[in-house]
Scaffold this motif. Sequence first.
Motif, short mmCIF file in Angstrom:
data_model
loop_
_atom_site.label_atom_id
_atom_site.label_comp_id
_atom_site.label_asym_id
_atom_site.label_seq_id
_atom_site.Cartn_x
_atom_site.Cartn_y
_atom_site.Cartn_z
N VAL A 72 -45.52 -13.96 22.01
CA VAL A 72 -45.84 -14.24 23.62
C VAL A 72 -44.38 -14.44 23.98
CG1 VAL A 72 -46.47 -15.93 25.36
CG2 VAL A 72 -48.20 -15.42 23.65
N LYS A 73 -43.63 -15.00 23.07
CA LYS A 73 -42.09 -15.16 23.43
C LYS A 73 -41.22 -14.02 22.96
CE LYS A 73 -42.56 -20.11 22.99
NZ LYS A 73 -41.92 -21.45 22.36
N GLY A 74 -41.82 -12.98 22.53
CA GLY A 74 -41.18 -11.92 22.40
C GLY A 74 -40.60 -11.47 20.88
N LYS A 75 -41.06 -12.28 19.76
CA LYS A 75 -40.34 -12.14 18.64
C LYS A 75 -41.36 -10.92 18.05
CE LYS A 75 -40.05 -14.39 14.13
NZ LYS A 75 -38.75 -13.72 13.73
N PRO A 76 -40.80 -10.16 17.44
CA PRO A 76 -41.41 -9.02 16.82
C PRO A 76 -42.13 -9.55 15.54
CG PRO A 76 -39.23 -8.42 16.45
CD PRO A 76 -39.35 -9.71 17.49
N VAL A 77 -43.60 -9.34 15.23
CA VAL A 77 -44.34 -9.84 14.15
C VAL A 77 -45.09 -8.68 13.49
CG1 VAL A 77 -43.99 -12.23 14.54
CG2 VAL A 77 -45.77 -10.54 15.43
N HIS A 166 -37.21 -16.80 21.38
CA HIS A 166 -37.15 -16.94 22.76
C HIS A 166 -36.04 -15.69 22.97
CE1 HIS A 166 -38.72 -20.88 22.55
NE2 HIS A 166 -37.84 -21.25 21.74
N GLY A 167 -36.01 -15.38 24.04
CA GLY A 167 -35.15 -14.34 24.65
C GLY A 167 -33.65 -14.90 24.78
N ARG A 174 -30.18 -24.63 24.83
CA ARG A 174 -30.99 -25.70 24.32
C ARG A 174 -31.14 -25.93 22.97
NH1 ARG A 174 -36.88 -23.28 26.55
NH2 ARG A 174 -37.57 -25.34 25.66
N PHE A 175 -30.14 -25.74 22.16
CA PHE A 175 -29.66 -26.23 20.94
C PHE A 175 -28.34 -26.36 20.73
CE2 PHE A 175 -30.65 -21.52 20.62
CZ PHE A 175 -29.51 -21.20 19.74
#
Length: 233
Positions: A72-77, A166-167, A174-175
């Motif tokens: 959903v967050k865009g990471k290819p798997v 995340h994009g 955020r980190f």
Amino acid sequence: MGKLDLPADGLVHLWFLDLKKLGSPLMVFDDSDEELFLKPRHERTIRRFYLRLLLGAYLGVRGKDIRISRMVKGKPVLDPNVHRHQLDFSSAGSNGCCLIGISTAGQIGVDLEVSGRETARPMALVRRYFSDTEQQRFAELDEQDVNDSFLHTWTCKEAVVKAAGHGIANQLCRFTVTINPANSATMLEIEGDDAAEWRLRMVKPAEGHIACIALRNRELRFKGFSLSHRLTN
């Protein structure tokens, strides 16, 4: 390409590919500087080809049979409807080269950059994208140290973003990571997660390049590989 053994828990297999040396029908000869080069869209195509080839070697299937989807967050798997193995991966490209990280231990992200690359207005990018803590630490640096610290920090943060899925936009702040290239790369804090669950490692996969591995796992070791000749699917 023969069958490859899966990396052990906590061990990342890191593959470096010089796409110019490997060669491709998509390469173009530039008369102006008498060398081969890859257009960006062609480089992405070749990177995807070798990514599938390597994943297929680990899973014992043809590269053309590898199916990749996105979280959903865009990471290819790996598409869970096709592949049942818990194999995570990440890839990055820079200056005609490619870096691919393979892991069975957790979410992985890699980033590859040209070492010593000069960044235009690095402090403006720090103020726009980095966390408050990182901004404060950059403000304390001597001017001659800013560029190297920026490249180090940017490489770490892109690797983390790829691992987390995340994009880039609105996520780098955020980190917080260590900004000094002389110190070990470390996750200091991360929103909505435990920084102690993350491990970062800066590496030099080849002359003229730096890279970062980010792994959401309490242990991170890596073993490096390279491809030196063109392979077929």
